[in-house]
Design a protein around this motif. Structure first.
Motif: not given
Length: 345
Positions: A10-38
């Motif tokens: 929605e916002d096309h940007v995240l905080s550094r902490d949110e980016f870090r969470e997305l890059l380091t703490n994501i499950t396979d299911e969540e990665q598929e959800y990320l790809a689906e949104k993309a």
């Protein structure tokens, strides 16, 4: 995690902490959800079209000595070559007949190819193929040089920044190269009017999660028209020969993040992705990419343009590359289109 992904969509940007969470703490299911949104965002802007770029690797001479690159100046095992203007025009002829409407002229930083030689080449291609776009990828040059090439008819320019962190940049390049100059070149290219592409290697030696966040923030700041990322793959004749290659999973994750950050970006599923996994390019498209770059270079030089080891498609004819990719894309519900494939304003 889905809240973070939705906020990025929605916002096309995240905080550094949110980016870090997305890059380091994501499950396979969540990665598929990320790809689906993309994919959703990519379909809204570009539908199911995949743009093709005909890659012409016209010289593997390079004055630079980047530690990761197989055509670095000090690699004595590299078999050097330069294509003539006639060779390049023949590649364009073959490509045009196959439906390519963008030609990417890529090479090392080779002093033989002066502004005058490149201008002649660009004008010849534009004369014969006026409905095609020309993308240049020939490294760092002066503002005046970029302007001359743009005035001659070049439309786009790819210049990977490689890393937006100065300390990390120094680990990948000799002292005579600087991140400051690389970024200045990208600013010059944008100011001149090119459609501009930056990018980086995923998993390059010494890269940290903070470095990746730096890259994402730099891309957001620059607002390029194109972003080229692919996994780091070591080359046997470089100082990084024994380093570990980048992963498919992190590359796909970053493709999806970049698509959500910049919905209109032209985003390739790179040859390097296809090199580390048999379905790498398809997976890249499903992660939000919308560009592929089959090789139009003559088959007798393809094995000589080895930026990294085990590169795919080095023996294929151009028609084989094009037909193979068309089948691969159709198999995933996408189709290669015959058009320039410009950035959508």
């Amino acid at each position: 995690m889905k809240n973070i992904i939705n906020r990025l969509a929605e916002d096309h940007v995240l905080s550094r902490d949110e980016f870090r969470e997305l890059l380091t703490n994501i499950t396979d299911e969540e990665q598929e959800y990320l790809a689906e949104k993309a994919r959703e965002v990519r379909h809204q802007v570009y539908g199911y079209d995949v743009y093709t770029r005909g890659l012409i690797e016209f010289t593997n001479y390079c004055k630079n000595d980047c530690y990761y690159c197989g055509i670095r100046r000090s690699n004595q095992n590299a078999s050097r070559y330069r294509l003539t203007e006639e060779d390049i025009l023949e590649c364009c002829k073959v490509g045009y007949e196959l439906g390519f409407r963008t030609f990417v002229l890529q090479g090392g930083e080779d002093g033989y190819f002066t502004d005058e030689r490149l201008e002649d080449m660009i004008r010849s291609i534009k004369r014969d193929y006026s409905d095609c776009a020309i993308t240049l990828s020939v490294g760092e040059r002066s503002y005046d040089s970029y302007k001359r090439l743009f005035d001659a008819g070049a439309d786009r320019y790819l210049l990977r920044h490689e890393t937006a962190n100065e300390e990390h940049y120094g680990k990948l390049h000799p002292k005579e190269l600087s991140l400051h100059n690389r970024k200045q070149c990208l600013i010059h290219l944008k100011n001149i009017g090119y459609q501009v592409g930056c990018g980086f290697m995923v998993g390059s030696p010494g890269q940290t999660v903070d470095n990746l966040i730096d890259d994402l923030e730099y891309i957001k700041e620059l607002e390029p028209h194109m972003v080229g990322i692919g996994p780091f793959i070591p080359h046997k004749d470089t100082p990084f020969a024994d380093q570990t290659q980048g992963t498919l999973e992190m590359t796909l994750r970053l493709l999806s993040i970049i698509r959500l950050m910049n919905p209109r970006v032209l985003l390739p599923a790179t040859t390097a992705l296809g090199t580390i996994h048999p379905l790498g390019r398809e997976k890249g498209i499903l992660a939000g990419a919308n560009v592929v770059m089959p090789n139009l270079s003559p088959t007798d030089v393809r094995k000589k343009y080895m930026l990294y080891d085990n590169k795919i498609c080095t023996g294929d004819e151009a028609a084989e590359c094009r037909m193979c990719l068309a089948w691969r894309m159709e198999n995933k519900g996408y189709h290669l289109v015959v058009e320039r494939g410009d950035y959508k304003i």
